[in-house]
Design a protein around this motif. Sequence first.
Motif, PDB file in Angstrom:
ATOM      1  N   ALA A   1       0.835  -1.209   0.000  1.00  0.00           N
ATOM      2  CA  ALA A   1       0.000   0.000   0.000  1.00  0.00           C
ATOM      3  C   ALA A   1       0.867   1.254   0.000  1.00  0.00           C
TER       4      ALA A   1
ATOM      5  N   ARG B   1       1.427   7.154  -6.422  1.00  0.00           N
ATOM      6  CA  ARG B   1       0.330   8.083  -6.711  1.00  0.00           C
ATOM      7  C   ARG B   1       0.838   9.519  -6.626  1.00  0.00           C
TER       8      ARG B   1
ATOM      9  N   PRO C   1      -8.175   2.515  -2.689  1.00  0.00           N
ATOM     10  CA  PRO C   1      -7.250   2.062  -3.741  1.00  0.00           C
ATOM     11  C   PRO C   1      -7.883   2.023  -5.128  1.00  0.00           C
TER      12      PRO C   1
ATOM     13  N   ASN D   1      -6.940   4.984  -7.370  1.00  0.00           N
ATOM     14  CA  ASN D   1      -5.559   5.151  -7.797  1.00  0.00           C
ATOM     15  C   ASN D   1      -5.394   4.618  -9.224  1.00  0.00           C
TER      16      ASN D   1
ATOM     17  N   ASP E   1       2.176   1.899  -3.576  1.00  0.00           N
ATOM     18  CA  ASP E   1       1.122   2.454  -4.433  1.00  0.00           C
ATOM     19  C   ASP E   1       0.857   3.921  -4.115  1.00  0.00           C
ATOM     20  N   GLU E   2       0.891   4.280  -2.837  1.00  0.00           N
ATOM     21  CA  GLU E   2       0.628   5.670  -2.456  1.00  0.00           C
ATOM     22  C   GLU E   2       1.782   6.585  -2.859  1.00  0.00           C
TER      23      GLU E   2
END
Length: 386
Positions: free
Chosen positions: A259, A266, A321, A324, A262-263
């Motif tokens: 996570a 982003r 999520p 995203n 992914d952040e």
Amino acid sequence: MDSKSSPEWDPRSEAVLQDQIAAYDEMRRRCPVAHSDYLNWSLFRHDDVTRALHAPLTFSSAVSSHLAVPSGMDPPQHTEYRRIIEPYFSVERMQAFEPACRAIAIELMDSLPAAGVVEFMSAIAEDYALRVQSAFLGWPSELRDPLRRWTRKNHAATLARDRAAMEAVAFEFDGYIRELLAVRRSAGASAPADLTTSLLRERVGGRPLNEEEIISILRNWTVGELSTIAASVGIVAHYLAAWPALQQRLRENVTLVPAAVDEILRLHAPLISNRRVLTRPVEIGGQYLAAGERITLMWASANRDEAVFDEPDSFRLDRDPSKNLLYGAGIHVCPGAPLARLELRIIVEELLARVKKIAPAPDAAPVNAVYPASGFVELPLRIEAA
């Protein structure tokens, strides 16, 4: 509003290239649907990009004069090829590949000095992308250096929009693949049991994939993999170096790594954009665009849209999520996302396990990559081994 009256912008101006992410943020707020000679019509807002992704018959992916399987195809043709490709990134394949991927990450981490400044892109990020991609596809180690040089030439030709150079680069890559396929065909039943060999046995519409289709698939996987994974590794390492508390948090709870990655991606997109072409007139963001207009979907802006992501500059693990767009959305969502997530999780896990401190280099600044690339060309970091 008449499309001819749209404010212009220059994606290649010095101001934009100095800080692409900030420039795209400013465009999203000032002129979210904007025209330029270089990128044609650019969509900066999350809602507009998402609308395009979920209307593939209007926002067509058939933007290239060259075969692009399946990224440059629309339904129903896209559907047939996508059916062939998705199983290559199944849960079972990812589980089977994980040990080899981790071994590469560990070997690279072990090559780092015990302490000091390293140029992280060349020392880790680029080699990791090359070695993992080669291992996944079953390609020989001798191909790594040619692929590294090819990736740089491809980026330079794309940046310059030099069609002759782009043609030459594509021809060079195709030559590598034709040789790999010829070796496997001549070996017959003794051919390596790898993914490249498997593609020779695939069928579409009742016939075997032809050589041009296989080359296109492998080119699509390789172009996306080498540049984007290397950029992603650099972006994540840079962010962790700037936020030591997050480093420690992830060391103490490695289940947060996926996570977190992914952040971070982003916040700073490893892939700036994708292209589309309109098959019919549309009104979007107050602009009326005719059929045939070329569109650029600006991932690097859409994923930072404050209308969707509260406090978009803040790192948060509680975001939805599904919003995203790191791997896209709709029918063209990246089929290789499971592999990318596996690779990024493993390299971050091993980095945090084997390096107790990552920090910005005290006397050297990163060198930003520029469109069509993202991330860093050079990333000096100070490390201390665990």
